[in-house]
Design a protein around this motif. Structure first.
Motif, short mmCIF file in Angstrom:
data_model
loop_
_atom_site.label_atom_id
_atom_site.label_comp_id
_atom_site.label_asym_id
_atom_site.label_seq_id
_atom_site.Cartn_x
_atom_site.Cartn_y
_atom_site.Cartn_z
N ARG A 26 0.87 -1.14 -0.02
CA ARG A 26 -0.02 -0.06 0.01
C ARG A 26 0.64 1.27 0.04
O ARG A 26 0.73 2.28 -0.61
N GLY A 27 1.95 1.19 0.73
CA GLY A 27 2.59 2.56 0.91
C GLY A 27 3.62 2.63 -0.58
O GLY A 27 3.51 3.93 -0.78
N LEU A 28 4.05 1.70 -1.10
CA LEU A 28 4.71 1.93 -2.34
C LEU A 28 3.84 2.14 -3.48
O LEU A 28 4.23 3.14 -4.16
N MET A 29 2.51 1.71 -3.31
CA MET A 29 1.42 2.09 -4.41
C MET A 29 1.28 3.77 -4.35
O MET A 29 1.00 4.45 -5.13
N PHE A 30 1.19 3.89 -3.07
CA PHE A 30 0.64 5.46 -2.78
C PHE A 30 1.70 6.32 -3.33
O PHE A 30 1.46 7.46 -3.83
N ALA A 46 -6.26 6.70 -7.10
CA ALA A 46 -5.40 5.66 -7.70
C ALA A 46 -5.14 4.43 -7.02
O ALA A 46 -5.47 3.33 -7.70
N VAL A 47 -4.93 4.33 -5.66
CA VAL A 47 -4.53 3.39 -5.07
C VAL A 47 -5.71 2.36 -5.05
O VAL A 47 -5.50 1.14 -5.04
N GLN A 48 -6.79 3.05 -4.40
CA GLN A 48 -8.07 2.15 -4.57
C GLN A 48 -8.43 1.41 -5.69
O GLN A 48 -8.87 0.55 -5.80
N GLU A 49 -8.16 2.24 -6.89
CA GLU A 49 -8.70 1.84 -8.20
C GLU A 49 -7.44 0.50 -8.44
O GLU A 49 -8.08 -0.48 -9.20
N ILE A 76 0.24 -1.49 -12.16
CA ILE A 76 -1.32 -1.36 -12.33
C ILE A 76 -1.48 -0.05 -11.53
O ILE A 76 -2.45 0.50 -11.99
N VAL A 77 -0.67 0.22 -10.55
CA VAL A 77 -0.92 1.66 -9.82
C VAL A 77 -0.73 2.75 -10.97
O VAL A 77 -1.38 3.90 -10.95
N GLU A 78 0.47 2.56 -11.54
CA GLU A 78 0.83 3.62 -12.65
C GLU A 78 -0.27 3.94 -13.70
O GLU A 78 -0.61 4.99 -14.06
N SER A 79 -0.82 2.55 -14.15
CA SER A 79 -1.85 2.73 -15.19
C SER A 79 -3.12 3.46 -14.48
O SER A 79 -3.92 4.19 -15.13
N ALA A 80 -3.68 3.18 -13.51
CA ALA A 80 -4.77 3.54 -12.69
C ALA A 80 -4.35 5.29 -12.42
O ALA A 80 -5.26 5.89 -12.70
N SER A 81 -3.23 5.57 -12.28
CA SER A 81 -2.77 6.99 -12.12
C SER A 81 -3.04 7.75 -13.35
O SER A 81 -3.66 8.89 -13.53
N LYS A 82 -2.41 7.10 -14.55
CA LYS A 82 -2.72 7.72 -15.93
C LYS A 82 -4.28 7.74 -16.15
O LYS A 82 -4.49 8.92 -16.73
N ASP A 83 -5.00 6.84 -15.81
CA ASP A 83 -6.52 7.11 -16.15
C ASP A 83 -7.17 8.20 -15.30
O ASP A 83 -7.87 8.80 -15.92
#
Length: 183
Positions: A26-30, A46-49, A76-83
């Motif tokens: 979770r920390g890394l993703m955030f 983005a982390v939730q997504e 996955i988290v980078e993709s969610a962030s871009k979205d």
């Protein structure tokens, strides 16, 4: 949020695996989302997504502590962030070139610093992030085009086009480096 995501998985084993992933990454993703979005609220979204997407692809993860899992989660988290950036249609405080310098997709300038990479691996590292993440998922980790499309949230036509363009660009880079991809 953890309870909502846990409701997306079926078995107690999957719930345990998901909880471990949540606690470990979770920390890394955030951090990754925050680097792209430059906003705590959007980074949390983005982390939730990303966790929702991760719950749908939980069976693809065998070992929680391996680098493959870590890379998969970062993609996955980078993709969610871009979205989210696209959805919000707002100007980002950071350019896509800066994103290329993220944890697992080093910027082109840092490729020379890496030792032990073959010519083809160095050429792949020089690809723009859009192509590099697809190449890693397709040719290194063996995901199908359908799986990559679902994970990254892109249509099959767009994915195939990126693969074709990425291959052309990779061949150009290999030619410039005077590397033979076949030998």
């Amino acid at each position: 949020m953890l309870m909502i995501c846990l409701s997306l998985v079926d078995t107690p084993e999957e719930k345990s695996k998901f909880r471990q992933l949540y606690e470990k990454y979770r920390g890394l993703m955030f951090y990754c989302a925050r680097e792209i979005l430059r906003d705590d609220g959007l980074a949390e979204e983005a982390v939730q997504e990303a966790f929702i997407r991760l719950a749908k692809h939980l069976k693809k993860i065998n070992d929680i502590d391996c680098n493959k899992t870590k890379h998969f989660i970062v993609i996955i988290v980078e993709s969610a962030s871009k979205d989210i950036c696209r959805r919000e249609k707002k100007q980002m405080a950071v350019s896509w070139e800066e994103i290329e310098g993220s944890l697992y997709f080093p910027a082109r300038e840092r490729v020379e610093e890496m030792s032990g990479l073959t010519g083809v691996e160095q050429a792949i590292m020089e690809l723009p992030l859009t192509y590099r993440e697809i190449f890693c998922m397709r040719y290194v980790w063996g995901y199908s085009n359908q799986e990559i499309g679902k994970i990254l949230g892109i249509r099959q036509g767009a994915l195939r086009q990126r693969i074709v363009r990425g291959k052309l660009l990779l061949q150009k880079i290999l030619d410039e480096m005077e590397v033979d991809a076949c030998g």
